[in-house]
Design a protein around this motif. Structure first.
Motif, PDB file in Angstrom:
ATOM      1  N   ILE A   1       1.079  -0.978  -0.200  1.00  0.00           N
ATOM      2  CA  ILE A   1      -0.104  -0.405  -0.157  1.00  0.00           C
ATOM      3  C   ILE A   1       0.731   1.216  -0.206  1.00  0.00           C
ATOM      4  O   ILE A   1       1.116   2.304  -0.573  1.00  0.00           O
ATOM      5  CB  ILE A   1      -0.999   0.059   1.211  1.00  0.00           C
ATOM      6  CG1 ILE A   1      -1.957  -1.326   1.148  1.00  0.00           C
ATOM      7  CG2 ILE A   1      -1.614   1.206   1.998  1.00  0.00           C
ATOM      8  CD1 ILE A   1      -2.884  -1.646   1.866  1.00  0.00           C
TER       9      ILE A   1
ATOM     10  N   ASP B   1      -5.585  -6.812  -3.079  1.00  0.00           N
ATOM     11  CA  ASP B   1      -6.976  -5.953  -2.608  1.00  0.00           C
ATOM     12  C   ASP B   1      -6.956  -5.638  -0.971  1.00  0.00           C
ATOM     13  O   ASP B   1      -8.375  -6.291  -0.101  1.00  0.00           O
ATOM     14  CB  ASP B   1      -7.655  -7.209  -2.956  1.00  0.00           C
ATOM     15  CG  ASP B   1      -8.336  -6.235  -4.196  1.00  0.00           C
ATOM     16  OD1 ASP B   1      -8.209  -5.464  -4.823  1.00  0.00           O
ATOM     17  OD2 ASP B   1      -8.659  -7.756  -5.296  1.00  0.00           O
ATOM     18  N   HIS B   2      -6.001  -5.534  -0.440  1.00  0.00           N
ATOM     19  CA  HIS B   2      -5.798  -5.861   1.073  1.00  0.00           C
ATOM     20  C   HIS B   2      -6.321  -4.566   1.907  1.00  0.00           C
ATOM     21  O   HIS B   2      -6.130  -3.569   0.691  1.00  0.00           O
ATOM     22  CB  HIS B   2      -4.642  -5.809   2.038  1.00  0.00           C
ATOM     23  CG  HIS B   2      -4.429  -6.055   3.246  1.00  0.00           C
ATOM     24  ND1 HIS B   2      -5.014  -6.529   4.005  1.00  0.00           N
ATOM     25  CD2 HIS B   2      -3.983  -4.534   4.391  1.00  0.00           C
ATOM     26  CE1 HIS B   2      -4.538  -6.290   5.275  1.00  0.00           C
ATOM     27  NE2 HIS B   2      -3.940  -5.270   5.019  1.00  0.00           N
ATOM     28  N   VAL B   3      -7.399  -3.968   2.402  1.00  0.00           N
ATOM     29  CA  VAL B   3      -7.921  -2.981   2.969  1.00  0.00           C
ATOM     30  C   VAL B   3      -7.519  -2.832   4.498  1.00  0.00           C
ATOM     31  O   VAL B   3      -7.211  -2.740   5.459  1.00  0.00           O
ATOM     32  CB  VAL B   3      -9.653  -3.324   2.732  1.00  0.00           C
ATOM     33  CG1 VAL B   3     -10.142  -2.224   3.324  1.00  0.00           C
ATOM     34  CG2 VAL B   3     -10.014  -3.853   1.720  1.00  0.00           C
TER      35      VAL B   3
ATOM     36  N   TRP C   1      -8.527   2.202   2.935  1.00  0.00           N
ATOM     37  CA  TRP C   1      -8.437   2.138   0.858  1.00  0.00           C
ATOM     38  C   TRP C   1      -7.626   0.634   0.974  1.00  0.00           C
ATOM     39  O   TRP C   1      -6.574  -0.394   2.243  1.00  0.00           O
ATOM     40  CB  TRP C   1      -7.069   3.043   1.149  1.00  0.00           C
ATOM     41  CG  TRP C   1      -7.598   4.636   1.173  1.00  0.00           C
ATOM     42  CD1 TRP C   1      -9.245   4.904   0.939  1.00  0.00           C
ATOM     43  CD2 TRP C   1      -7.433   5.760   1.103  1.00  0.00           C
ATOM     44  NE1 TRP C   1      -9.794   5.721   1.235  1.00  0.00           N
ATOM     45  CE2 TRP C   1      -8.460   6.734   1.556  1.00  0.00           C
ATOM     46  CE3 TRP C   1      -5.816   6.563   2.124  1.00  0.00           C
ATOM     47  CZ2 TRP C   1      -7.819   8.067   2.115  1.00  0.00           C
ATOM     48  CZ3 TRP C   1      -5.878   7.777   2.086  1.00  0.00           C
ATOM     49  CH2 TRP C   1      -7.171   8.263   2.326  1.00  0.00           C
ATOM     50  N   THR C   2      -7.340   0.442  -0.699  1.00  0.00           N
ATOM     51  CA  THR C   2      -6.364  -0.563  -0.627  1.00  0.00           C
ATOM     52  C   THR C   2      -5.512   0.299  -2.133  1.00  0.00           C
ATOM     53  O   THR C   2      -4.923   1.246  -1.497  1.00  0.00           O
ATOM     54  CB  THR C   2      -6.931  -1.739  -2.278  1.00  0.00           C
ATOM     55  OG1 THR C   2      -7.316  -0.164  -2.904  1.00  0.00           O
ATOM     56  CG2 THR C   2      -8.529  -2.352  -1.455  1.00  0.00           C
TER      57      THR C   2
ATOM     58  N   ALA D   1      -6.199  -6.877  -8.922  1.00  0.00           N
ATOM     59  CA  ALA D   1      -7.317  -6.402  -8.310  1.00  0.00           C
ATOM     60  C   ALA D   1      -7.831  -5.573  -8.451  1.00  0.00           C
ATOM     61  O   ALA D   1      -8.383  -5.244  -9.608  1.00  0.00           O
ATOM     62  CB  ALA D   1      -5.653  -4.537  -8.420  1.00  0.00           C
TER      63      ALA D   1
END
Length: 195
Positions: A105, A127-129, A134-135, A162
């Motif tokens: 990120i 796609d980690h938030v 936010w990604t 993504a």
């Protein structure tokens, strides 16, 4: 001895590092900020010192008082050579910083194209938030300038799978952000990807 090891790490003095370790210096000893010698070397971008410490068995995932580790910090700062060393020596790809983000990120936000490529290849979740909702894709748009490095990062993230429709906590999608900011090249990539 801890202070000497940390000084040697910051000075990129591999001979002193090896000598101190042979004399019994604790590889994982912490300074007042919770940093190991490897994190000191990483902060200073001392590649040789970092390599010597990693070869001696230093933990690439050891976090300091603010949840930085050599792996996370190298990724966030674009220290490609140190990042490569951490990736080949057990970096925890699911490890997160104080904002709940993976190394991908901040690398995406700061425009570190090669780092993003390395982290995607290593298998970091694209796609980690994070805690902000936010990604990496969102940060590459929201916190960037829309320039060529960030366009390339958006392209890499989309190619890696993504989700272009994954909105932030307020329901705003990457495509909406790109359009709001007038980032035409990004908006085009996102539309092509189904955003």
């Amino acid at each position: 001895m801890t202070e000497k090891l940390h000084r040697a790490a910051g000075a990129n003095d591999t001979a002193a590092i090896r000598t101190l370790l042979s004399q019994g210096a604790d590889l994982e000893a912490r300074d007042g900020r919770g940093r190991t010698a490897l994190l000191v070397a990483t902060h200073a971008s001392r590649i040789d010192a970092a390599a010597a410490l990693i070869e001696a068995g230093a933990d690439v995932n050891a976090k300091d008082a603010i949840d930085d580790s050599p792996y996370l910090y190298a990724g966030a700062r674009g220290f490609t050579e140190i990042l490569k060393l951490t990736l080949t020596h057990g970096a925890d790809l699911k490890s997160t910083n104080r904002y709940g983000g993976t190394a991908l990120i901040p690398a995406a936000e700061r425009g570190h194209v090669e780092v993003v490529e390395l982290l995607i290849a290593a298998g970091v979740d694209v796609d980690h938030v994070n805690k902000l909702g936010w990604t990496a894709l969102l940060e590459a748009i929201i916190l960037a300038d829309g320039g060529p490095r960030h366009v390339e990062i958006v392209k890499q993230l989309l190619a890696a799978g993504a989700n272009p429709r994954l909105a932030d906590g307020d329901g705003v999608t990457p495509l909406q952000y790109a359009r709001q900011r007038g980032y035409g090249a990004m908006a085009e990539l996102l539309q092509e990807a189904g955003g």
